[in-house]
Design a protein around this motif. Structure first.
Motif, PDB file in Angstrom:
ATOM      1  N   UNK A 197       0.828  -1.206   0.000  1.00 48.89           N
ATOM      2  CA  UNK A 197       0.000   0.000   0.000  1.00 48.89           C
ATOM      3  C   UNK A 197       0.864   1.258   0.000  1.00 48.89           C
ATOM      4  N   UNK A 198       1.836   1.322   0.904  1.00 46.60           N
ATOM      5  CA  UNK A 198       2.655   2.534   0.994  1.00 46.60           C
ATOM      6  C   UNK A 198       3.534   2.695  -0.241  1.00 46.60           C
ATOM      7  N   UNK A 199       3.960   1.587  -0.843  1.00 48.58           N
ATOM      8  CA  UNK A 199       4.780   1.689  -2.056  1.00 48.58           C
ATOM      9  C   UNK A 199       3.961   2.235  -3.217  1.00 48.58           C
ATOM     10  N   UNK A 200       2.754   1.701  -3.407  1.00 44.55           N
ATOM     11  CA  UNK A 200       1.915   2.182  -4.498  1.00 44.55           C
ATOM     12  C   UNK A 200       1.545   3.649  -4.292  1.00 44.55           C
ATOM     13  N   UNK A 201       1.208   4.007  -3.063  1.00 43.42           N
ATOM     14  CA  UNK A 201       0.901   5.399  -2.762  1.00 43.42           C
ATOM     15  C   UNK A 201       2.103   6.296  -3.060  1.00 43.42           C
ATOM     16  N   UNK A 202       3.286   5.865  -2.661  1.00 45.80           N
ATOM     17  CA  UNK A 202       4.486   6.663  -2.891  1.00 45.80           C
ATOM     18  C   UNK A 202       4.784   6.798  -4.374  1.00 45.80           C
ATOM     19  N   UNK A 203       4.597   5.722  -5.126  1.00 49.52           N
ATOM     20  CA  UNK A 203       4.826   5.787  -6.578  1.00 49.52           C
ATOM     21  C   UNK A 203       3.893   6.802  -7.214  1.00 49.52           C
ATOM     22  N   UNK A 204       2.620   6.753  -6.835  1.00 49.49           N
ATOM     23  CA  UNK A 204       1.645   7.682  -7.416  1.00 49.49           C
ATOM     24  C   UNK A 204       1.977   9.116  -7.034  1.00 49.49           C
ATOM     25  N   UNK A 205       2.252   9.365  -5.761  1.00 47.84           N
ATOM     26  CA  UNK A 205       2.542  10.728  -5.304  1.00 47.84           C
ATOM     27  C   UNK A 205       3.813  11.273  -5.932  1.00 47.84           C
ATOM     28  N   UNK A 206       4.884  10.459  -5.943  1.00 49.21           N
ATOM     29  CA  UNK A 206       6.177  10.968  -6.396  1.00 49.21           C
ATOM     30  C   UNK A 206       6.258  11.061  -7.916  1.00 49.21           C
ATOM     31  N   UNK A 207       5.506  10.232  -8.619  1.00 50.56           N
ATOM     32  CA  UNK A 207       5.526  10.301 -10.080  1.00 50.56           C
ATOM     33  C   UNK A 207       4.848  11.571 -10.577  1.00 50.56           C
ATOM     34  N   UNK A 208       3.877  12.069  -9.822  1.00 50.33           N
ATOM     35  CA  UNK A 208       3.166  13.266 -10.269  1.00 50.33           C
ATOM     36  C   UNK A 208       3.477  14.483  -9.392  1.00 50.33           C
ATOM     37  N   UNK A 209       4.711  14.543  -8.893  1.00 53.36           N
ATOM     38  CA  UNK A 209       5.150  15.713  -8.130  1.00 53.36           C
ATOM     39  C   UNK A 209       5.062  16.956  -9.013  1.00 53.36           C
ATOM     40  N   UNK A 210       4.486  18.002  -8.464  1.00 51.52           N
ATOM     41  CA  UNK A 210       4.379  19.262  -9.211  1.00 51.52           C
ATOM     42  C   UNK A 210       4.869  20.453  -8.377  1.00 51.52           C
ATOM     43  N   UNK A 211       4.267  20.632  -7.208  1.00 52.33           N
ATOM     44  CA  UNK A 211       4.506  21.856  -6.442  1.00 52.33           C
ATOM     45  C   UNK A 211       5.975  22.037  -6.091  1.00 52.33           C
ATOM     46  N   UNK A 212       6.609  20.977  -5.586  1.00 48.82           N
ATOM     47  CA  UNK A 212       7.999  21.094  -5.159  1.00 48.82           C
ATOM     48  C   UNK A 212       8.916  21.474  -6.320  1.00 48.82           C
ATOM     49  N   UNK A 213       8.726  20.806  -7.464  1.00 46.90           N
ATOM     50  CA  UNK A 213       9.558  21.119  -8.631  1.00 46.90           C
ATOM     51  C   UNK A 213       9.284  22.528  -9.111  1.00 46.90           C
ATOM     52  N   UNK A 214       8.022  22.896  -9.179  1.00 44.60           N
ATOM     53  CA  UNK A 214       7.655  24.201  -9.728  1.00 44.60           C
ATOM     54  C   UNK A 214       8.169  25.337  -8.844  1.00 44.60           C
ATOM     55  N   UNK A 215       8.052  25.171  -7.528  1.00 47.26           N
ATOM     56  CA  UNK A 215       8.474  26.235  -6.611  1.00 47.26           C
ATOM     57  C   UNK A 215       9.988  26.280  -6.471  1.00 47.26           C
TER      58      UNK A 215
END
Length: 275
Positions: A197-215
């Motif tokens: 569960x935590x791996x799949x959640x992390x993959x989804x969250x980290x693959x679509x990172x936006x705010x951190x990169x943009x800022x």
């Protein structure tokens, strides 16, 4: 409710990706025309897309591995300390988790600021700019992503460890197993459904990172050297008004995440895991 919140937006995203939909069509100046797979052909024919895709996969993989490593290590640590330090660590971690991404990114930028940041002073790096180089900028963003993501892994894995019968851990310790061996041979197999569960959640969250990169990289870094797919889609859709091309990137991201999740679950089911 799920159809309205998930299926309909996905349907609209896919629909727009098959049409020519730019600012001219939005304003009503030109009619919307059907492009078929034309937007996807243009996307796949762009060398920058493949560069951004590769950077996204490598960056997400590094974030996932780092987040799981830090979260699992701290979860084990929580089981080894007394109540007061455990409470302090939990509160500190939950504070990081609850911090908005924009706020956290801004704070990390200040910490590594070449002129006023304390990190350069402690390391004796002078006016070194962490966001100028491609690798150092990605590394800086990775630190912030891990900082705001590991609490979820830590709390979830800690709850799983507390559910493991103490007799099992005591038996392993009496047999002379080290802490690493206990984790690898006892805890990890028993916690595999939770780790999934935590791996799949992390993959989804980290693959679509936006705010951190943009800022932290000011919209993707110098000459787009720190672009990831989500920021790339934003630039195409809103900065260039190519809404159909941005939608095509969104569909590609959705398919990639679905494929990764389904393959991972299938491999686990082949191993006899019940999820």
């Amino acid at each position: 409710m799920l159809g309205g919140l998930l299926l309909y937006p996905i349907y609209q995203l896919g629909l727009i990706s098959f049409f020519e939909y730019t600012q001219a069509q939005v304003s009503g100046g030109e009619p919307t025309t059907f492009q078929g797979f034309g937007n996807y052909a243009e996307l796949f024919g762009d060398p920058q897309f493949w560069q951004v895709l590769l950077a996204t996969v490598l960056f997400a993989a590094a974030c996932v591995v780092s987040t799981l490593a830090v979260g699992c290590a701290l979860a084990v640590l929580l089981t080894r300390v007394r109540a007061l330090p455990r409470l302090a660590l939990m509160l500190a971690a939950l504070g990081a988790w609850a911090t908005p991404a924009v706020t956290g990114s801004t704070v990390w930028l200040f910490l590594f600021d070449p002129d006023f940041g304390p990190v350069n002073r402690m390391l004796g790096l002078g006016d070194h700019s962490w966001t100028y180089g491609r690798i150092s900028a990605f590394f800086l963003v990775l630190l912030e992503v891990v900082w705001c993501s590991f609490p979820f892994v830590m709390v979830t894995v800690y709850a799983g460890i507390r559910a493991v019968p103490s007799e099992v851990l005591e038996a392993a310790a009496l047999d002379g197993a080290s802490q690493w061996r206990i984790w690898r041979s006892v805890l990890a197999p028993m916690l595999r459904p939770i780790l999934v569960v935590v791996t799949i959640q992390s993959v989804i969250w980290d693959f679509k990172v936006f705010t951190q990169i943009y800022v932290m990289t000011n919209g993707g870094g110098i000459a787009g050297q720190n672009l990831v797919l989500n920021v790339y889609a934003y630039q195409q859709a809103f900065a260039s008004s190519q809404y159909s091309l941005g939608s095509a990137i969104g569909v590609v991201m959705l398919l990639i995440l679905l494929a990764v999740t389904l393959v991972y679950l299938r491999l686990l089911r082949r191993q006899g895991e019940e999820l």
